[in-house]
Design an enzyme around this catalytic site. Structure first.
Site, PDB file in Angstrom:
ATOM      1  N   GLY A   1      -8.456   5.212 -12.847  1.00  0.00           N
ATOM      2  CA  GLY A   1      -7.039   4.883 -12.986  1.00  0.00           C
ATOM      3  C   GLY A   1      -6.428   4.526 -11.660  1.00  0.00           C
ATOM      4  N   HIS A   2      -5.142   4.321 -11.710  1.00  0.00           N
ATOM      5  CA  HIS A   2      -4.405   3.954 -10.503  1.00  0.00           C
ATOM      6  C   HIS A   2      -3.051   4.650 -10.573  1.00  0.00           C
ATOM      7  CE1 HIS A   2      -2.818   1.350  -7.290  1.00  0.00           C
ATOM      8  NE2 HIS A   2      -1.695   1.445  -7.969  1.00  0.00           N
TER       9      HIS A   2
ATOM     10  N   ASP B   1     -16.047   4.988  -8.149  1.00  0.00           N
ATOM     11  CA  ASP B   1     -16.387   3.769  -7.401  1.00  0.00           C
ATOM     12  C   ASP B   1     -15.208   2.813  -7.552  1.00  0.00           C
ATOM     13  OD1 ASP B   1     -17.942   1.654  -6.164  1.00  0.00           O
ATOM     14  OD2 ASP B   1     -19.679   2.907  -6.671  1.00  0.00           O
TER      15      ASP B   1
ATOM     16  N   LYS C   1       1.299   3.144  -3.139  1.00  0.00           N
ATOM     17  CA  LYS C   1       0.154   3.805  -3.750  1.00  0.00           C
ATOM     18  C   LYS C   1       0.207   5.274  -3.343  1.00  0.00           C
ATOM     19  CE  LYS C   1      -4.760   2.976  -4.120  1.00  0.00           C
ATOM     20  NZ  LYS C   1      -5.862   2.172  -3.705  1.00  0.00           N
TER      21      LYS C   1
ATOM     22  N   ASP D   1      -3.369   3.291 -31.229  1.00  0.00           N
ATOM     23  CA  ASP D   1      -3.849   1.964 -31.612  1.00  0.00           C
ATOM     24  C   ASP D   1      -5.320   2.003 -32.020  1.00  0.00           C
ATOM     25  OD1 ASP D   1      -1.471   0.647 -31.171  1.00  0.00           O
ATOM     26  OD2 ASP D   1      -1.912   0.244 -29.054  1.00  0.00           O
TER      27      ASP D   1
ATOM     28  N   CYS E   1       0.824  -1.201   0.000  1.00  0.00           N
ATOM     29  CA  CYS E   1       0.000   0.000   0.000  1.00  0.00           C
ATOM     30  C   CYS E   1       0.866   1.262   0.000  1.00  0.00           C
ATOM     31  CB  CYS E   1      -0.938   0.002   1.184  1.00  0.00           C
ATOM     32  SG  CYS E   1      -0.062  -0.160   2.741  1.00  0.00           S
TER      33      CYS E   1
ATOM     34  N   ASP F   1      -0.138   1.896 -36.239  1.00  0.00           N
ATOM     35  CA  ASP F   1       0.597   3.081 -35.783  1.00  0.00           C
ATOM     36  C   ASP F   1       2.011   2.664 -35.421  1.00  0.00           C
ATOM     37  OD1 ASP F   1      -0.443   1.670 -33.554  1.00  0.00           O
ATOM     38  OD2 ASP F   1      -0.094   3.410 -32.263  1.00  0.00           O
TER      39      ASP F   1
END
Ligand SMILES: Cc1cc2nc3c(=O)[nH]c(=O)nc-3n(C[C@H](O)[C@H](O)[C@H](O)COP(=O)(O)OP(=O)(O)OC[C@H]3O[C@@H](n4cnc5c(N)ncnc54)[C@H](O)[C@@H]3O)c2cc1C
Length: 760
Positions: free
Chosen positions: A544-545, A453, A424, A494, A421, A634
């Site tokens: 996202g993260h 969420d 993060k 892409d 963690c 591409d």
């Protein structure tokens, strides 16, 4: 890009890349300040050295001889270079407002933006102002070709302003233009020069001896000198003075006293009558201890100085030391301007006049002396000692003035983190950074960033199929905003290559650990760049993260939509025999950025490469489909040959590839010739087995570029032969100006190798 384990604790923002700031950069490059990050925000990537400008105009120096490459210098100094125009300062928020990017936060600010021409005279927009110099250079090139093409009657050129700058520039222009005409076998007397000056004497700040020398030179060179002639209006072909005198002038060059940039009026900083920033003898503004100014833009409250590059240069070292000292809360140094300084003023023809106080000397030897001094000065900014890594020094941070909370965060950022963690990024940092983004609204996004969420929920409209793709890479530029734009573009590539419409994206990012507000700012800059590109494509960022990592990196999983049974789907495997192969953007990003890391590029090469990477393929894809493209991909990490083979194989065809026709980024052939390639190149070179006649081309200067990995490259596509000319014309008109026909599709032959090289 310099990577360092040192967390950023303080940000010094340098506005403008003038003569003082290049000195600051050099000093910080020689002696980095741990925990301090320098960022230069500048409109130009090359800083003209004013002392050599007349020599450039006269034709004695090349463009590169007289420009400091700010890109290389920043790289050496470990500084970030943001190409933009500053248009304001929000002192309450400590942010610099730029024209084309989100505001940039500062802890300490320094301004070195030179002077701005004051074109207050009616019609003076018809004149060519000497500042900014890059603007002057463009107009100068236009004047050169105007003179070369002028065949009838006289051409009258007037310089308004009889200070040293005006006189020197006039003589340099005259020397050069006459030389050009002579070379063309034309009459040099078709050029008529006038110097129009409001005062009673030319060169008013120099001694009578120097003045007399220039009066003589101007006479000998048939320049009409008009004194006491204050220009109050410029009309097409005419200069009108206060006392009613009028002078014919086909070209007017404006070299009069300049002033401060208009936006400074809204900063609340104290300015002098001309709008220059008032500073004390520490080069610090009296109103705000966090803001410094140097060079022409600064007026020393207690010693107003002439606006000359020589002072701007001398201020550099003091400014550098004072910026360091201010961060450490140490006493600042005093800048003591020289009472008399040496001015070396040239006459265009490799002859110069030296002026100092009441002294004056003239001769060809003075020019040689000036040339030696100027070249030695320029070498300081082009020849760098080997770059040493920034010391990873925890104690140095403690020298910087920090709150106890900041110190704790800095120490924690330096400490080894666990990979769980702790890896993060804090939720508040993330939500604050993302909360400031304006993500495009889409009806098919049921749960997205606005109402986050555990996961996003997105509707697939009936009759549509989903096109998925993912891309991720580490930052190769120091500008997080620009990197965000390029990363988003790269990921969308892409989707566009398939002929699909982008729908949604989720981001994955790593940011180096640091003070919370620095991490937040970095994320905000990067994601603003990315979201702008996604929004333009109608693609909603839905989540996202973000984690901590040694380096800044960003990627996206992108979803696109396409009609389920669409004929518009552009596969790699659709190439048809007889089709023509086209490429929409130039190649060379791999070698250029590898060379950039070694200080072996020019700033403008990197600038052009970044502009190419930041250009979206969306319109290109639409145009290709309109002209019936049969296959498309591409260009990314596998390089041109790798991607081509990915297409020929499933298409069951061979291809002829024309090396001579490849569109290349400026500088790519130079960096390849220097043997500099991307670290991904060796893996790509394995694909040479796909070349039928590689032995014939292995020493071709462009051969290595077949394997050069691309970032956010162009579209490689095949188009039916009868459509190709119109397709290329439309692509070029849409901004893909280097689109080129690079080969054709052949029936599959007996040989195992599918690609044949030619050089035609
Ligand atoms: C023809 C001519 C010859 C000269 N010869 C000499 C000489 O021989 N010796 C001498 O001492 N002086 C000379 N001068 C004077 C000299 O040019 C200036 O004094 C000097 O350039 C001032 O340097 P500076 O560092 O203040 O600003 P500049 O050198 O003008 O640099 C300003 C920088 O800021 C950038 N910038 C400007 N606005 C912004 C913005 N809003 N946002 C971001 N970036 C911005 C510009 O792109 C530029 O990089 C000459 C002037 C002229 C016109």
């Amino acid at each position: 890009m310099k990577s360092t384990s040192q967390p950023v604790v303080r940000d010094i923002i340098l506005i403008g890349g003038g003569h003082s700031h290049v000195g600051v950069l050099k000093r910080f490059g020689m002696k980095p300040e741990p925990g301090v990050r320098l960022t230069v925000i500048c409109t130009d990537v090359h800083t003209p050295y004013s002392g050599m400008l007349p020599g450039y105009v006269a034709g004695h120096y090349s463009y590169d001889d007289v420009h400091i490459d700010l890109g290389r210098l920043c790289m050496f100094a470990g500084a970030r270079l943001f190409r933009d125009e500053v248009i304001g300062i929000d002192r309450a928020q400590r942010k610099v407002i730029c024209r084309n990017r989100p505001p940039v936060a500062y802890d300490l600010l320094s301004i070195n933006i030179g002077s701005t021409p004051q074109l207050k005279v009616s019609g003076s927009e018809l004149a060519v102002p000497v500042k900014p110099i890059h603007g002057f250079n463009v107009r100068w090139q236009a004047l050169l070709s105007r003179v070369q093409n002028h065949t009838r009657g006289p051409l009258r050129i007037a310089v308004v302003g009889g200070g040293a700058g005006g006189v020197e520039l006039l003589l340099a222009m005259q020397h050069r233009l006459r030389a050009e005409l002579k070379a063309l076998g034309r009459d040099v007397n078709m050029l008529q020069f006038a110097l129009v000056h409001a005062g009673a004497h030319i060169l008013p700040t120099h001694n009578p001896r120097v003045r007399q020398t220039f009066e003589r030179v101007l006479r000998e060179r048939d320049v009409n000198v008009h004194l006491n002639a204050e220009v109050t209006r410029v009309d097409r072909g005419l200069l009108i003075c206060k006392d009613g005198q009028q002078f014919d002038a086909d070209e007017v060059i404006w070299v009069t006293q300049a002033g401060g940039a208009p936006w400074l009026k809204n900063t609340g900083l104290s300015l002098d009558r001309e709008g220059f920033i008032l500073v004390n003898n520490k080069l610090q503004t009296p109103d705000d201890a966090l803001i410094f100014a140097a060079g022409d833009i600064a007026t020393m409250r207690d010693h107003p100085l002439e606006k000359a590059g020589v002072f701007a240069v001398r201020m550099g070292p003091v400014l550098a030391d004072n910026l360091r000292a201010a961060l450490r809360d140490e006493p600042l140094q005093t800048y003591e301007p020289q009472k008399h300084w040496l001015a070396l003023i040239s006459t265009g023809n490799r002859y110069a006049v030296a002026s100092r106080g009441n002294w004056g000397w003239a001769g060809a030897w003075v020019w040689r002396w000036k040339d030696w001094i100027d070249r030695r000065f320029m070498r300081k900014f082009s020849e760098f000692p080997p770059m040493s890594p920034q010391p990873a020094n925890t104690t140095a941070n403690t020298a910087l003035k920090m709150s106890s909370e900041e110190s704790l965060q800095a120490i924690s950022a330096m400490a080894m983190r666990c990979g769980g963690c702790g890896a993060k990024v804090g939720a508040t940092v993330l939500s604050r950074a993302l909360g400031q983004l304006n993500v495009v609204h889409r009806d098919d996004v049921l749960i997205g960033l606005k109402d986050p969420d555990d996961a996003a929920v997105v509707r697939i409209p009936p009759g549509k199929a989903l096109v998925h793709s993912v891309d991720f890479f580490r930052a190769f530029v120091d500008d997080p905003y620009l990197f965000g734009r390029i990363a988003a573009n790269h990921a969308l590539g892409d989707i566009f290559a398939m002929g699909a419409q982008a729908q949604t994206a989720t981001a994955i990012a790593t940011v180096p650990p640091g003070l919370e507000h620095k991490v937040e700012e970095l994320l905000f800059q990067m994601m603003t760049g990315a979201v702008e590109v996604l929004n333009d494509a109608g693609c909603a960022l839905v989540g996202g993260h973000t984690g901590e990592g040694a380096e800044l990196a960003l990627g996206f999983a992108v979803n696109g939509l396409i009609d389920e049974n669409t004929p518009g789907l552009m596969r790699k495997g659709g190439m048809q025999v007889g089709d023509v192969l086209i490429l929409t953007k130039p190649i060379g990003t791999g070698t250029l950025f590898a060379a950039h890391a070694k200080l072996a590029t020019k700033g403008r090469w990197i600038d052009a490469a970044l502009a190419s990477m930041a250009m979206s393929n969306r319109q290109g894809s639409d145009i290709l489909r309109e002209f019936g493209a049969t296959a498309c991909t591409d260009l990314t990490g596998f390089g041109l040959l790798g991607h081509l083979v990915e297409m020929t194989k499933p298409s069951g065809v061979d291809a002829e590839l024309n090396l001579a026709a490849l569109p290349l980024l400026e500088g790519a052939t130079e960096t390849i010739a220097a043997g500099i390639v991307s670290s991904l190149q060796p893996a790509n070179v394995r694909l040479r087995r796909a070349l039928r006649n590689q032995e014939d081309f292995i020493h071709h200067p462009r051969y290595p570029l077949l394997f050069d990995p691309q970032t956010a490259g162009g579209l490689l596509a095949t188009v039916p032969a009868d459509q190709v000319q119109a397709c290329v014309a439309k692509l070029r008109a849409a901004g893909y100006i280097q689109t080129a026909i690079i080969g054709r599709i052949l029936p599959m032959g007996e040989a195992l190798e599918p690609v044949v090289l030619i050089d035609a």
